[in-house]
Design a protein around this motif. Sequence first.
Motif, PDB file in Angstrom:
ATOM      1  N   LEU A  24     -51.785 -22.892 -23.041  1.00 57.05           N
ATOM      2  CA  LEU A  24     -50.542 -23.529 -22.616  1.00 57.05           C
ATOM      3  C   LEU A  24     -50.459 -24.887 -23.273  1.00 57.05           C
ATOM      4  N   LEU A  25     -49.261 -25.257 -23.730  1.00 54.59           N
ATOM      5  CA  LEU A  25     -49.066 -26.528 -24.406  1.00 54.59           C
ATOM      6  C   LEU A  25     -47.922 -27.263 -23.728  1.00 54.59           C
ATOM      7  N   GLY A  26     -48.180 -28.498 -23.320  1.00 54.71           N
ATOM      8  CA  GLY A  26     -47.134 -29.281 -22.673  1.00 54.71           C
ATOM      9  C   GLY A  26     -47.722 -30.451 -21.931  1.00 54.71           C
ATOM     10  N   GLY A  27     -46.998 -30.925 -20.915  1.00 53.61           N
ATOM     11  CA  GLY A  27     -47.464 -32.059 -20.125  1.00 53.61           C
ATOM     12  C   GLY A  27     -47.119 -33.382 -20.775  1.00 53.61           C
ATOM     13  N   PHE A  28     -47.448 -34.461 -20.080  1.00 56.37           N
ATOM     14  CA  PHE A  28     -47.228 -35.823 -20.579  1.00 56.37           C
ATOM     15  C   PHE A  28     -48.483 -36.641 -20.317  1.00 56.37           C
ATOM     16  N   PRO A  29     -49.204 -37.061 -21.389  1.00 57.53           N
ATOM     17  CA  PRO A  29     -48.946 -36.741 -22.802  1.00 57.53           C
ATOM     18  C   PRO A  29     -49.214 -35.270 -23.093  1.00 57.53           C
ATOM     19  N   THR A  30     -48.670 -34.796 -24.224  1.00 55.92           N
ATOM     20  CA  THR A  30     -48.813 -33.390 -24.580  1.00 55.92           C
ATOM     21  C   THR A  30     -50.276 -33.025 -24.741  1.00 55.92           C
ATOM     22  N   ARG A  31     -50.651 -31.888 -24.172  1.00 57.94           N
ATOM     23  CA  ARG A  31     -52.030 -31.435 -24.282  1.00 57.94           C
ATOM     24  C   ARG A  31     -52.055 -29.909 -24.385  1.00 57.94           C
ATOM     25  N   LEU A  32     -53.166 -29.407 -24.903  1.00 56.43           N
ATOM     26  CA  LEU A  32     -53.385 -27.971 -25.027  1.00 56.43           C
ATOM     27  C   LEU A  32     -54.393 -27.545 -23.971  1.00 56.43           C
ATOM     28  N   LEU A  33     -54.003 -26.609 -23.147  1.00 51.33           N
ATOM     29  CA  LEU A  33     -54.888 -26.085 -22.110  1.00 51.33           C
ATOM     30  C   LEU A  33     -55.200 -24.634 -22.445  1.00 51.33           C
ATOM     31  N   ARG A  34     -56.457 -24.376 -22.816  1.00 54.03           N
ATOM     32  CA  ARG A  34     -56.873 -23.013 -23.148  1.00 54.03           C
ATOM     33  C   ARG A  34     -57.205 -22.260 -21.860  1.00 54.03           C
ATOM     34  N   LEU A  35     -56.723 -21.041 -21.786  1.00 55.35           N
ATOM     35  CA  LEU A  35     -56.950 -20.208 -20.613  1.00 55.35           C
ATOM     36  C   LEU A  35     -58.095 -19.230 -20.885  1.00 55.35           C
ATOM     37  N   THR A  36     -59.033 -19.155 -19.965  1.00 55.29           N
ATOM     38  CA  THR A  36     -60.111 -18.180 -20.097  1.00 55.29           C
ATOM     39  C   THR A  36     -59.577 -16.786 -19.801  1.00 55.29           C
ATOM     40  N   ALA A  37     -60.381 -15.799 -20.133  1.00 53.02           N
ATOM     41  CA  ALA A  37     -59.970 -14.413 -19.880  1.00 53.02           C
ATOM     42  C   ALA A  37     -59.707 -14.186 -18.394  1.00 53.02           C
ATOM     43  N   ARG A  38     -60.413 -14.919 -17.527  1.00 52.99           N
ATOM     44  CA  ARG A  38     -60.216 -14.780 -16.082  1.00 52.99           C
ATOM     45  C   ARG A  38     -58.900 -15.411 -15.628  1.00 52.99           C
ATOM     46  N   ALA A  39     -58.479 -16.496 -16.312  1.00 48.16           N
ATOM     47  CA  ALA A  39     -57.293 -17.227 -15.877  1.00 48.16           C
ATOM     48  C   ALA A  39     -55.995 -16.614 -16.390  1.00 48.16           C
ATOM     49  N   ARG A  40     -56.029 -15.922 -17.532  1.00 50.66           N
ATOM     50  CA  ARG A  40     -54.785 -15.442 -18.146  1.00 50.66           C
ATOM     51  C   ARG A  40     -53.971 -14.523 -17.244  1.00 50.66           C
ATOM     52  N   GLY A 225     -45.623 -43.391 -17.486  1.00 53.10           N
ATOM     53  CA  GLY A 225     -45.713 -42.887 -18.848  1.00 53.10           C
ATOM     54  C   GLY A 225     -45.053 -41.549 -19.059  1.00 53.10           C
ATOM     55  N   SER A 226     -44.512 -40.955 -18.004  1.00 51.95           N
ATOM     56  CA  SER A 226     -43.822 -39.671 -18.122  1.00 51.95           C
ATOM     57  C   SER A 226     -42.321 -39.904 -17.982  1.00 51.95           C
ATOM     58  N   PRO A 227     -41.496 -38.873 -18.229  1.00 53.07           N
ATOM     59  CA  PRO A 227     -40.043 -39.069 -18.073  1.00 53.07           C
ATOM     60  C   PRO A 227     -39.639 -39.513 -16.670  1.00 53.07           C
TER      61      PRO A 227
END
Length: 473
Positions: A24-40, A225-227
């Motif tokens: 998942l990509l987003g947030g403030f500031p922008t970040r990449l959150l990788r999902l494990t096989a269990r979380a997907r 720092g966010s909208p």
Amino acid sequence: MPLPHGFTVRLDRHTRVVDGGRALLGGFPTRLLRLTARARPLVAGREVRVAGPASALLAERLLDAGLADPVAATLPQPADPRYTFVIPVRDRPRELDRLLTAIGTGGQVIVVDDASHRPEAVAATAARHGATLVPLRVNAGPAAARNAGLRLVTSPYVVFADSDVVPAPDTVPTLLRHFADPRVAMAVPRITALATRGSATWIGRYENARSSLDLGAHPAAVRPGSPVSWAPTACAVARVDALGEGFDERMRVGEDVDLCWRLIEGGWRVRYEPAVAAAHDHRVRFHDWFLRKAVYGTGAHPLAERHPRFIAPAVLAPWSTALLLALLAQRRWSLPAAAAVFGVTTVRIARKLSGTREPYRLALALGLTAHGAVAALAQASALLTRHWWPLTAVGCVASRRIRRAAAAAALTDVVLEYRRDRARLDPLRYGIARRLDDLAYGSGVWLSALKGRSTAALRPRFAQAPGRPGPAR
């Protein structure tokens, strides 16, 4: 305490599902959150519903990262939903009567009379509606008046409501649902315009579209720092045991911003919920409107003293600073230099997406560098026309380049914001109101800085890029 079963969060509109659902990509500031096989598999239709420890942990992670928002309609009411209205007022018996009529008899009401010139009118209005009256002999300001009422509250929740607002019937019940999250300290609705005779004037129509209290149409976590970096307490529901001593009584303006930021620093969450609203009787007479905008600006220095990490007229990364400096130079080399900065930044962003499929294509497709450049240009425009306008005015006398930059910033800002706001006002009068708004607020900021003998509220903050987050399990 963990999030309860049934608590549902939905991915924010800016959050992208990338790499085939692996991140998942987003947030403030922008970040990449990788999902494990269990979380997907827990992300179904852009929603996560808490059904056990794994989904509760994922939902918490998404809320903390600003990647998702609670779905208020699906949340349960608190086990003890009792609340008390605290209404600070100084005169305004007609507005108070309107508010108390809208509230009805749903809960206890405390009216704090902040040394009215005609206290008997306020007392009669409160008595007619069965409200408890707390009279103050000396005018102490809205922060002290709210605290005086807060000290008498015995219910788990308090609803702060200014006398010039009218909440919709479902506003408080919906906001209470957010407290199913044990970390939520305060929830606020959208502040919209109350329809009055004055709201048809050109200032009224501008305020309807561009009120300082209206935080937009999309739900958000309130965080610096966010909208949505702060939340007004013109109408707000709060958890009493999270408020401590309440508002800072030394502040007559900006006390709501200070409270939000202290709660966030204390580890609490503050939620903005635009699915419900409170209508606000905006100032529509020019003198009152302009003066109020300037008063808002005077809160800048007191906030800078209390929250130096959070208060800044702009937050710029090193690369966006270099991009702006190149463009503001207005030399033959400016566009090639800006393009080079843009290209290098795109490569660096792609490297941060390493581990995903085709990171360079992903970086270009999502336009992350382009979005960052647009945000930097918008902040530079605000500096020139709002926060630093006295310096801009002086610079325009001495420099043709500054005149060009200021003119471009002012006109571009009006075009973009007019389109976004969809104001029921012609572009010319909208543009005049927009520039007067900036002039008034910026004047207030400079007055507060001069009074405090500090430039803290005028200095931009230069932020480093965030580190890479770990995987969500």
